[in-house]
Design a protein around this motif. Structure first.
Motif, PDB file in Angstrom:
ATOM      1  N   LEU A 377       0.836  -1.201   0.000  1.00  0.00           N
ATOM      2  CA  LEU A 377       0.000   0.000   0.000  1.00  0.00           C
ATOM      3  C   LEU A 377       0.876   1.259   0.000  1.00  0.00           C
ATOM      4  N   HIS A 378       1.927   1.217   0.842  1.00  0.00           N
ATOM      5  CA  HIS A 378       2.826   2.364   0.959  1.00  0.00           C
ATOM      6  C   HIS A 378       3.410   2.741  -0.407  1.00  0.00           C
ATOM      7  N   PHE A 379       3.944   1.731  -1.097  1.00  0.00           N
ATOM      8  CA  PHE A 379       4.638   2.023  -2.351  1.00  0.00           C
ATOM      9  C   PHE A 379       3.684   2.225  -3.529  1.00  0.00           C
ATOM     10  N   LEU A 380       2.625   1.416  -3.584  1.00  0.00           N
ATOM     11  CA  LEU A 380       1.799   1.404  -4.795  1.00  0.00           C
ATOM     12  C   LEU A 380       0.643   2.393  -4.748  1.00  0.00           C
ATOM     13  N   VAL A 381       0.185   2.767  -3.553  1.00  0.00           N
ATOM     14  CA  VAL A 381      -0.979   3.656  -3.465  1.00  0.00           C
ATOM     15  C   VAL A 381      -0.622   4.981  -2.798  1.00  0.00           C
ATOM     16  N   LEU A 382      -0.051   4.896  -1.579  1.00  0.00           N
ATOM     17  CA  LEU A 382       0.167   6.125  -0.814  1.00  0.00           C
ATOM     18  C   LEU A 382       1.175   7.052  -1.491  1.00  0.00           C
ATOM     19  N   LEU A 383       2.305   6.509  -1.941  1.00  0.00           N
ATOM     20  CA  LEU A 383       3.325   7.378  -2.533  1.00  0.00           C
ATOM     21  C   LEU A 383       2.828   8.107  -3.788  1.00  0.00           C
ATOM     22  N   PRO A 384       2.150   7.406  -4.740  1.00  0.00           N
ATOM     23  CA  PRO A 384       1.653   8.129  -5.913  1.00  0.00           C
ATOM     24  C   PRO A 384       0.639   9.218  -5.545  1.00  0.00           C
ATOM     25  N   LEU A 385      -0.230   8.929  -4.566  1.00  0.00           N
ATOM     26  CA  LEU A 385      -1.246   9.923  -4.184  1.00  0.00           C
ATOM     27  C   LEU A 385      -0.621  11.102  -3.452  1.00  0.00           C
ATOM     28  N   LEU A 386       0.355  10.785  -2.594  1.00  0.00           N
ATOM     29  CA  LEU A 386       0.966  11.806  -1.748  1.00  0.00           C
ATOM     30  C   LEU A 386       1.548  12.943  -2.583  1.00  0.00           C
ATOM     31  N   GLY A 387       2.139  12.592  -3.713  1.00  0.00           N
ATOM     32  CA  GLY A 387       2.746  13.600  -4.576  1.00  0.00           C
ATOM     33  C   GLY A 387       1.715  14.637  -5.013  1.00  0.00           C
ATOM     34  N   LYS A 388       0.463  14.223  -5.118  1.00  0.00           N
ATOM     35  CA  LYS A 388      -0.583  15.146  -5.578  1.00  0.00           C
ATOM     36  C   LYS A 388      -1.173  15.962  -4.445  1.00  0.00           C
ATOM     37  N   PHE A 389      -1.314  15.320  -3.255  1.00  0.00           N
ATOM     38  CA  PHE A 389      -2.104  15.983  -2.203  1.00  0.00           C
ATOM     39  C   PHE A 389      -1.299  16.565  -1.055  1.00  0.00           C
ATOM     40  N   GLU A 390      -0.038  16.108  -0.885  1.00  0.00           N
ATOM     41  CA  GLU A 390       0.717  16.570   0.274  1.00  0.00           C
ATOM     42  C   GLU A 390       1.117  18.038   0.125  1.00  0.00           C
ATOM     43  N   LYS A 391       0.964  18.783   1.222  1.00  0.00           N
ATOM     44  CA  LYS A 391       1.409  20.170   1.206  1.00  0.00           C
ATOM     45  C   LYS A 391       2.813  20.204   1.804  1.00  0.00           C
ATOM     46  N   THR A 392       3.827  20.415   0.958  1.00  0.00           N
ATOM     47  CA  THR A 392       5.212  20.367   1.435  1.00  0.00           C
ATOM     48  C   THR A 392       5.619  21.705   2.025  1.00  0.00           C
ATOM     49  N   LEU A 393       6.649  21.652   2.874  1.00  0.00           N
ATOM     50  CA  LEU A 393       7.163  22.873   3.498  1.00  0.00           C
ATOM     51  C   LEU A 393       8.052  23.611   2.489  1.00  0.00           C
ATOM     52  N   PRO A 394       8.231  24.923   2.673  1.00  0.00           N
ATOM     53  CA  PRO A 394       9.064  25.669   1.718  1.00  0.00           C
ATOM     54  C   PRO A 394      10.520  25.211   1.767  1.00  0.00           C
ATOM     55  N   LEU A 395      11.132  25.028   0.588  1.00  0.00           N
ATOM     56  CA  LEU A 395      12.533  24.611   0.512  1.00  0.00           C
ATOM     57  C   LEU A 395      13.444  25.812   0.711  1.00  0.00           C
ATOM     58  N   PRO A 396      14.611  25.611   1.343  1.00  0.00           N
ATOM     59  CA  PRO A 396      15.560  26.727   1.467  1.00  0.00           C
ATOM     60  C   PRO A 396      16.115  27.087   0.088  1.00  0.00           C
ATOM     61  N   GLU A 397      16.625  28.318  -0.020  1.00  0.00           N
ATOM     62  CA  GLU A 397      17.139  28.777  -1.313  1.00  0.00           C
ATOM     63  C   GLU A 397      18.391  28.030  -1.736  1.00  0.00           C
ATOM     64  N   SER A 398      19.257  27.775  -0.742  1.00  0.00           N
ATOM     65  CA  SER A 398      20.476  27.039  -1.059  1.00  0.00           C
ATOM     66  C   SER A 398      20.934  26.306   0.186  1.00  0.00           C
ATOM     67  N   ILE A 399      21.899  25.382  -0.022  1.00  0.00           N
ATOM     68  CA  ILE A 399      22.409  24.622   1.113  1.00  0.00           C
ATOM     69  C   ILE A 399      23.079  25.540   2.114  1.00  0.00           C
ATOM     70  N   SER A 400      23.918  26.455   1.618  1.00  0.00           N
ATOM     71  CA  SER A 400      24.654  27.290   2.563  1.00  0.00           C
ATOM     72  C   SER A 400      23.714  28.248   3.292  1.00  0.00           C
ATOM     73  N   GLN A 401      22.650  28.682   2.616  1.00  0.00           N
ATOM     74  CA  GLN A 401      21.700  29.568   3.291  1.00  0.00           C
ATOM     75  C   GLN A 401      20.997  28.811   4.420  1.00  0.00           C
ATOM     76  N   ALA A 402      20.752  27.504   4.208  1.00  0.00           N
ATOM     77  CA  ALA A 402      20.065  26.710   5.215  1.00  0.00           C
ATOM     78  C   ALA A 402      20.973  26.355   6.386  1.00  0.00           C
ATOM     79  N   VAL A 403      22.250  26.040   6.093  1.00  0.00           N
ATOM     80  CA  VAL A 403      23.120  25.602   7.182  1.00  0.00           C
ATOM     81  C   VAL A 403      23.862  26.756   7.842  1.00  0.00           C
ATOM     82  N   LEU A 404      24.012  27.872   7.137  1.00  0.00           N
ATOM     83  CA  LEU A 404      24.676  29.040   7.719  1.00  0.00           C
ATOM     84  C   LEU A 404      23.771  30.257   7.582  1.00  0.00           C
ATOM     85  N   PRO A 405      22.649  30.301   8.300  1.00  0.00           N
ATOM     86  CA  PRO A 405      21.689  31.396   8.102  1.00  0.00           C
ATOM     87  C   PRO A 405      22.326  32.759   8.401  1.00  0.00           C
TER      88      PRO A 405
END
Lengths: 409, 186
Positions: A377-405
């Motif tokens: 279920l995890h691989f065949l149903v939940l993962l395909p659906l999750l891509g459509k419905f999950e609200k993801t958190l905002p990504l940082p602009e870059s690695i250095s901005q995230a690790v050295l704010p």
């Protein structure tokens, strides 16, 4: 002269070789100055650990093979001779046997790290699939290696696993006869398993090479799951990650040593200290721990062919994972629901492992079926659906901005 | 970061830094570790306990007639046990030691009180063939001992090389008489 490499090495001997065969330039490019994301955590040690483990297995295995006799009449005794008479034979065998467990621990962590941080996503799909091939090769090698000591578990494990193929309609029985080289697991089977057990690790070395080449084309993923943008986001592999890997290797070797010197039989089954007897099946047949979840899936289905298909399906699903997971965000750090499901999957795998270790009766049957269903279920149903419905958190602009704010401001 | 570290090192190049010490300790630690692991791997190639356990064996030799010898196997190698006649003993003892290729007295190659018995490893010291000479019908060379069919080396009844190309006498293995007719080799 057009073909010669222009080497930058100062040492005249190295320069002479490098001009004709640019190994030094390659090593320096791929392991010296290789730009690596600067935000790795210790979960990124496990690829290097797996490499070290593979080398340990091959070195100890070559020496063990010098003393092992792949004949049903002598195999068990030759292993006992290794344990008692060969100088340091006990050490070499325990390193090799526990090394198999360490290898699977390391590789399973490596795989689940990939699952958590989305390392299988574009452009690393092929890198991931090559990794699944390595897992399959490891499982075949581990299984055949376990047969070699020719104890009761070796023999009956070989019988059960080869009989899986008898579930194939029409040609199943012929395939099993082909695998055995006879009409039961016997001397021809042991001979070919020894031959293949020696061969496959070198095939693994070849596929690992492809895995690393593919890795160095795409570059490593990282805990944030965003691509490095410029030099700010990376560090040269040496000395930063050679040192970080060395720390991991020290810890790994300590765990390994504790296992070998203080609990060498921890992962073993006492039944394998009884020589193989083709006329008596042991009271409880259990595969090695690293196969238990798959064994549980096999038994969860009350149909011979169905169980075998589900078991192989559990690995096959990993091959197509890059296309099942439709979310554009890689790291679970920014996927709250996926992160939750990941931990449910982990629990599910551990429960399946426990189910595989117990007799299929009572609560274990139900747990086995629920977890098997959830795994797919995890691989065949939940993962395909999750891509459509999950609200993801905002990504940082870059690695250095995230690790050295602070530095970014 | 790396650039800064290198510049820092470059500025103090002649001195021994803490970093040098750490590198030395880390490299030594790794070298000792690899060595400690390498030894069991190498030592496992040495003869194992069960092979060493076969390194001595007892043989009954009373039935060998004078003038003949037998070949027994010790550590996988042929060992000649020869019953020498009184004439042969006298000839062997009379040889001028200084004239020999590999000088040795006959006394040094047999046990006192058991001069009629010669026990030598039956492997030619040239290139490892097994010389002839145990049977009276064998070719024994000009010195009545052993003759190597491979390259023509000749040994006398004391197992001493008398004619090349072999450079050394047939070696005498460690052995002892348990009784007058029973020996233990090894």
């Amino acid at each position: 002269m057009v073909g010669l490499h222009k080497s930058e090495f100062k040492n005249p001997v190295i320069n002479w070789i490098d001009t004709r065969l640019p190994l030094f330039t390659m090593m320096s490019k791929e392991y010296g100055v290789f730009p690596t994301p600067k935000n790795f955590n210790y979960f990124w040690n496990f690829g290097a650990l797996a490499m070290v483990n593979l080398v340990i297995m091959i070195v100890t295995g070559i020496v063990l093979a010098m003393n092992y006799d792949p004949n049903t009449g002598n195999a068990f005794e030759s292993v006992e001779r290794i344990m008692r008479d060969v100088n340091y034979g006990w050490l070499l065998r325990y390193v090799h046997a526990n090394g198999a467990s360490m290898f699977f621990i390391v590789v399973y962590i490596h795989i689940f790290r990939g699952l958590y941080y989305g390392s299988y996503k574009k452009p690393r799909e092929l890198l991931w699939m090559i990794g699944v091939v390595i897992l399959l090769l490891m499982m075949a090698t581990g299984f055949m290696g376990y047969v070699l000591p020719w104890g009761q578990m070796s023999y009956w494990g070989a019988t059960v696993i080869t009989n899986l193929f008898s579930a194939i309609p029409v040609v199943g029985d012929s395939i099993v006869t082909l695998l055995w080289g006879g009409f039961s697991v016997d001397n021809p089977t042991l001979n070919r398993f020894f031959s293949l057990h020696y061969l496959l690790p070198f095939v693994i070395v070849g596929v690992v090479f492809l895995h690393i080449v593919a890795l160095h084309i795409t570059g490593s993923n990282n805990p944030l799951g965003i691509e490095p943008k410029d030099k700010q986001d990376t560090l040269p592999f040496h000395p930063y990650y050679t040192i970080k890997d060395s720390v991991g290797i020290c810890v790994y070797l300590m765990v390994f040593a504790v296992l070998v010197f203080f609990a060498p039989g921890f992962f073993g089954d006492p039944a394998n200290w009884t020589p193989a007897n083709p006329l008596v099946t042991p009271a409880a047949i259990v595969p090695e721990w690293y196969f238990l979840p798959f064994y549980a899936i096999l038994r969860a289905v009350p149909d011979k062919l169905g169980g075998v298909l589900m078991m192989f399906g559990a690995i096959a699903v990993l091959f197509v994972l890059p296309w099942l997971d439709t979310s554009p965000v890689r790291s679970a750090k920014f996927r709250p629901i996926y992160r939750l499901l990941f931990w449910v999957l982990i629990v599910c795998c551990f429960v399946l492992g426990a189910v595989g270790a117990h007799h299929p009766e009572g609560i274990w049957v139900i747990l086995g079926r629920v977890c098997t269903a959830y795994y797919f279920l995890h691989f065949l149903v939940l993962l395909p659906l999750l891509g459509k419905f999950e609200k993801t958190l905002p990504l940082p602009e870059s690695i250095s901005q995230a690790v050295l704010p602070a530095a970014a401001e | 970061m790396s650039a800064t570290a290198q510049e820092h090192n470059a500025g103090h190049a002649p001195e021994h830094t803490k970093r040098d010490f750490l590198k030395l300790v880390a490299a030594s630690g790794a070298a000792i570790g690899v060595g400690a692991i390498a030894w069991p791997l190498i030592d496992s190639l040495n003869p194992s306990s069960d092979v060493l356990a076969l390194s001595s064996a007892e043989y009954e030799i009373g039935s060998i007639p004078a003038g003949q010898g037998i070949t027994v196997v010790w550590r996988g190698k042929p060992v000649f046990v020869r019953h020498r006649t009184p004439d042969e003993i006298k000839t062997a003892e009379g040889v001028k030691v200084a004239d020999l290729i590999d000088p040795a007295t006959d006394e040094s190659r047999v046990k006192a009180g058991h001069e009629q018995w010669l026990v030598v490893v039956g492997i030619c010291t040239h290139l490892g063939c097994i010389p002839l000479g145990n049977k009276t019908t064998d070719a024994r060379g000009d010195f009545g001992g052993y003759f190597c069919p491979c390259h023509g080396s000749q040994y006398d009844v004391s197992g001493r090389v008398r004619h090349g190309p072999a450079p050394l006498n047939l070696p005498v293995p460690p052995y002892a008489f348990l009784t007058d007719t029973r020996i233990k080799i090894g």
